[in-house]
Design a protein around this motif. Structure first.
Motif, PDB file in Angstrom:
ATOM      1  N   LEU A 164      -7.737  14.883   8.678  1.00 55.25           N
ATOM      2  CA  LEU A 164      -8.073  13.452   8.691  1.00 55.25           C
ATOM      3  C   LEU A 164      -7.148  12.694   9.643  1.00 55.25           C
ATOM      4  N   ALA A 165      -5.863  13.026   9.559  1.00 51.61           N
ATOM      5  CA  ALA A 165      -4.881  12.316  10.388  1.00 51.61           C
ATOM      6  C   ALA A 165      -5.189  12.488  11.867  1.00 51.61           C
ATOM      7  N   GLU A 166      -5.793  13.618  12.220  1.00 46.04           N
ATOM      8  CA  GLU A 166      -6.028  13.907  13.637  1.00 46.04           C
ATOM      9  C   GLU A 166      -7.391  13.427  14.149  1.00 46.04           C
ATOM     10  N   MET A 167      -8.218  12.881  13.252  1.00 50.33           N
ATOM     11  CA  MET A 167      -9.546  12.450  13.706  1.00 50.33           C
ATOM     12  C   MET A 167      -9.487  11.039  14.295  1.00 50.33           C
ATOM     13  N   TYR A 168      -9.953  10.912  15.531  1.00 51.29           N
ATOM     14  CA  TYR A 168      -9.897   9.613  16.206  1.00 51.29           C
ATOM     15  C   TYR A 168     -10.826   8.592  15.543  1.00 51.29           C
ATOM     16  N   ASN A 169     -11.867   9.107  14.858  1.00 50.34           N
ATOM     17  CA  ASN A 169     -12.895   8.211  14.298  1.00 50.34           C
ATOM     18  C   ASN A 169     -12.632   7.856  12.838  1.00 50.34           C
ATOM     19  N   VAL A 170     -11.368   8.048  12.407  1.00 52.74           N
ATOM     20  CA  VAL A 170     -11.010   7.747  11.030  1.00 52.74           C
ATOM     21  C   VAL A 170      -9.889   6.715  11.037  1.00 52.74           C
ATOM     22  N   THR A 171     -10.056   5.664  10.256  1.00 56.33           N
ATOM     23  CA  THR A 171      -9.004   4.652  10.122  1.00 56.33           C
ATOM     24  C   THR A 171      -8.299   4.873   8.797  1.00 56.33           C
ATOM     25  N   LEU A 172      -6.976   4.974   8.855  1.00 63.81           N
ATOM     26  CA  LEU A 172      -6.221   5.302   7.646  1.00 63.81           C
ATOM     27  C   LEU A 172      -5.166   4.241   7.344  1.00 63.81           C
ATOM     28  N   THR A 173      -5.013   3.930   6.067  1.00 61.83           N
ATOM     29  CA  THR A 173      -3.904   3.061   5.633  1.00 61.83           C
ATOM     30  C   THR A 173      -3.266   3.700   4.394  1.00 61.83           C
ATOM     31  N   CYS A 174      -2.002   3.382   4.168  1.00 61.18           N
ATOM     32  CA  CYS A 174      -1.216   4.096   3.150  1.00 61.18           C
ATOM     33  C   CYS A 174      -1.300   3.422   1.780  1.00 61.18           C
ATOM     34  N   HIS A 175      -2.479   3.428   1.180  1.00 63.33           N
ATOM     35  CA  HIS A 175      -2.696   2.740  -0.103  1.00 63.33           C
ATOM     36  C   HIS A 175      -2.092   1.335  -0.028  1.00 63.33           C
ATOM     37  N   ALA A 176      -2.361   0.694   1.097  1.00 60.86           N
ATOM     38  CA  ALA A 176      -1.808  -0.638   1.348  1.00 60.86           C
ATOM     39  C   ALA A 176      -2.776  -1.714   0.864  1.00 60.86           C
ATOM     40  N   GLY A 177      -3.929  -1.275   0.367  1.00 64.01           N
ATOM     41  CA  GLY A 177      -5.035  -2.174   0.054  1.00 64.01           C
ATOM     42  C   GLY A 177      -4.667  -3.449  -0.654  1.00 64.01           C
ATOM     43  N   GLY A 178      -4.037  -3.297  -1.811  1.00 63.20           N
ATOM     44  CA  GLY A 178      -3.794  -4.487  -2.633  1.00 63.20           C
ATOM     45  C   GLY A 178      -2.418  -5.091  -2.452  1.00 63.20           C
ATOM     46  N   GLY A 179      -1.631  -4.506  -1.561  1.00 61.81           N
ATOM     47  CA  GLY A 179      -0.220  -4.898  -1.497  1.00 61.81           C
ATOM     48  C   GLY A 179       0.065  -6.075  -0.600  1.00 61.81           C
ATOM     49  N   SER A 180       0.101  -7.243  -1.189  1.00 61.48           N
ATOM     50  CA  SER A 180       0.539  -8.418  -0.437  1.00 61.48           C
ATOM     51  C   SER A 180       1.474  -9.214  -1.341  1.00 61.48           C
ATOM     52  N   ARG A 181       2.163 -10.172  -0.779  1.00 60.37           N
ATOM     53  CA  ARG A 181       3.130 -10.958  -1.563  1.00 60.37           C
ATOM     54  C   ARG A 181       2.448 -11.653  -2.741  1.00 60.37           C
ATOM     55  N   GLU A 182       1.267 -12.201  -2.498  1.00 65.22           N
ATOM     56  CA  GLU A 182       0.556 -12.910  -3.576  1.00 65.22           C
ATOM     57  C   GLU A 182       0.245 -11.969  -4.736  1.00 65.22           C
ATOM     58  N   THR A 183      -0.034 -10.709  -4.397  1.00 62.88           N
ATOM     59  CA  THR A 183      -0.340  -9.728  -5.438  1.00 62.88           C
ATOM     60  C   THR A 183       0.869  -9.506  -6.339  1.00 62.88           C
ATOM     61  N   ILE A 184       2.033  -9.343  -5.719  1.00 61.14           N
ATOM     62  CA  ILE A 184       3.261  -9.067  -6.482  1.00 61.14           C
ATOM     63  C   ILE A 184       3.631 -10.266  -7.348  1.00 61.14           C
ATOM     64  N   VAL A 185       3.484 -11.458  -6.802  1.00 65.63           N
ATOM     65  CA  VAL A 185       3.767 -12.672  -7.570  1.00 65.63           C
ATOM     66  C   VAL A 185       2.907 -12.681  -8.838  1.00 65.63           C
ATOM     67  N   ARG A 186       1.643 -12.344  -8.668  1.00 68.46           N
ATOM     68  CA  ARG A 186       0.715 -12.352  -9.811  1.00 68.46           C
ATOM     69  C   ARG A 186       1.049 -11.238 -10.818  1.00 68.46           C
ATOM     70  N   PHE A 187       1.481 -10.072 -10.330  1.00 66.32           N
ATOM     71  CA  PHE A 187       1.903  -9.000 -11.251  1.00 66.32           C
ATOM     72  C   PHE A 187       3.020  -9.512 -12.164  1.00 66.32           C
ATOM     73  N   GLU A 188       4.007 -10.147 -11.538  1.00 67.48           N
ATOM     74  CA  GLU A 188       5.164 -10.622 -12.307  1.00 67.48           C
ATOM     75  C   GLU A 188       4.723 -11.676 -13.320  1.00 67.48           C
ATOM     76  N   GLU A 189       3.914 -12.612 -12.838  1.00 67.55           N
ATOM     77  CA  GLU A 189       3.464 -13.726 -13.668  1.00 67.55           C
ATOM     78  C   GLU A 189       2.641 -13.238 -14.867  1.00 67.55           C
ATOM     79  N   LEU A 190       1.658 -12.395 -14.575  1.00 66.23           N
ATOM     80  CA  LEU A 190       0.694 -12.012 -15.612  1.00 66.23           C
ATOM     81  C   LEU A 190       1.280 -11.031 -16.634  1.00 66.23           C
ATOM     82  N   THR A 191       2.165 -10.139 -16.191  1.00 65.70           N
ATOM     83  CA  THR A 191       2.753  -9.199 -17.158  1.00 65.70           C
ATOM     84  C   THR A 191       3.578  -9.974 -18.197  1.00 65.70           C
ATOM     85  N   MET A 192       4.380 -10.911 -17.733  1.00 62.84           N
ATOM     86  CA  MET A 192       5.196 -11.704 -18.682  1.00 62.84           C
ATOM     87  C   MET A 192       4.301 -12.561 -19.579  1.00 62.84           C
TER      88      MET A 192
END
Ligand code: NAD
Length: 353
Positions: A298-326
């Motif tokens: 997969l890593a070597e295929m030019y026609n494949v776009t890959l990301t490192c399970h980065a999908g949901g990871g943004s600052r707003e996401t982390i803020v909400r994790f902290e807020e909602l768990t508490m």
């Protein structure tokens, strides 16, 4: 009266310090930075933490030992059986809760609360990035630019002219029409895509009308007419290898697939075969069957776009994790109300009443 005690697992909070200050007015906090499995089990056996009413784990990425690996569930019965009888609720950051045996927790009358809404915006953006990626092969363009070789630059520039096409007016076949998929639908419409979906639970008419969705009762029937298939389903027994060799065969020749759900929803080996044969022309993958291992093919295929399970990871996401768990823990233990985002209510209610 003594304050209820909360076992805090993983890395410290990054953003919601004020909320945590208020949280600490109600609870006594016991902290454990990195609970390695065997050490954690021993600590529970030794009653190192004493009695506690809740586990707070806002950052799913710390305490790696609880995450799913090839051996399966990590916060499993062996650990759950050792939790004190005072334990009532566990609140964890993250949307997927596959590393946690929430049924076993429920049988003990313990709620598990996730943060499903937190990463939805970011994950839908990532899916759109990958959808554009599988049509326009822009990660190939990026590689050709980054290698700083003028010949490659020109070569790929020319090849992209005929190798790519626009998402506009193409059929996006959406597998799953939950929280994330609806956000993807709204954004994909802005790209001019035609939206079809399959979900064992049909969305309400208003939702279908709002997003212009065509419903399919049969997954393979939808796969056959989709120019791009998007996966937004939870990982569970029934979705393990949902996209297997037969499903890939059912897909339209030359079509594309995007996965921001969970790796094992696709039979990765079968996907590689389908990509090699050209039956599937491109894939956009944020998640992998045995991540963090990524197959070399997969890593070597030019026609494949890959990301490192980065999908949901943004600052707003982390803020909400902290807020909602508490918030979940405080709402249940202090306010005496039902938690906000439990995932195992039925089992808990059966165990408690
Ligand atoms: P959701 O529960 O709101 O929606 C899931 C939908 O899938 C539901 O409508 C459900 O009926 C449907 N579904 C269940 N089984 C199905 C099947 N066999 N075929 C088709 N549809 C089926 O969940 P969500 O918030 O949209 O998230 C979906 C998944 O995305 C999560 O479970 C999580 O694993 C994953 N996720 C990944 C990231 C990332 O960083 N890549 C971030 C957040 C979530």
């Amino acid at each position: 009266t003594p304050k209820p005690r909360v076992l805090y697992l993983g890395a410290p909070l990054r953003y919601k310090q004020d909320q945590f200050k208020e949280f600490c007015e109600h609870f006594e906090i016991i902290t454990e930075e990195v609970p390695e499995r065997q050490k954690f089990i021993q600590n529970l056996k030794d009653k190192k933490y004493g009695d506690f009413a809740a586990i707070l784990k806002p950052h799913f990425e710390s305490g790696n030992d609880f995450r799913v690996d090839r051996e399966g569930k990590r916060f499993d019965k062996e650990i759950i059986d050792l939790l004190p009888s005072s334990m009532k609720i566990m609140a964890g950051g993250g949307a997927g809760f596959d590393p946690i045996d929430t049924i076993e927790l429920g049988k003990r009358g313990i709620y598990y609360c996730n943060c499903a809404d937190a990463p939805a915006e970011a994950t839908s953006d990532t899916a759109i990035y990958l959808i554009i990626g599988v049509f326009r092969l822009l990660s190939w363009a990026e590689q050709a630019t980054r290698c700083r070789d003028p010949a490659v630059f020109n070569d790929v520039h020319d090849k992209l002219l005929t190798a790519t096409c626009n998402p506009n007016e193409k059929v996006l076949g959406m597998v799953g029409m939950g929280l994330i998929a609806r956000k993807i639908a709204r954004k994909a419409r802005a790209l001019g895509m035609v939206l079809h979906y399959y979900d064992p639970f049909r969305a309400p008419k208003e939702v279908e009308e709002e997003y212009g969705l065509v419903y399919h009762e049969d997954l393979h029937e939808m796969l056959a007419i989709s120019d791009c298939v998007n996966l937004s389903v939870p990982y569970m027994e029934s979705t393990h290898h949902l996209i297997d060799e037969a499903a890939l065969k059912a897909m339209k020749p030359g079509s594309r697939i995007v996965n921001t759900a969970r790796g094992p929803v696709i039979d990765e080996k079968a996907l590689i075969v389908a990509l090699k044969s050209g039956h599937i022309s491109s894939a956009g993958l944020d998640v992998f069957e045995f991540e963090p291992e990524v197959p070399k093919e997969l890593a070597e295929m030019y026609n494949v776009t890959l990301t490192c399970h980065a999908g949901g990871g943004s600052r707003e996401t982390i803020v909400r994790f902290e807020e909602l768990t508490m918030l979940n823990i405080k709402t249940y233990i202090i306010d005496g109300k039902d938690p906000i985002s439990p995932v195992n209510t039925k089992v808990v209610k059966t165990a408690l009443f």
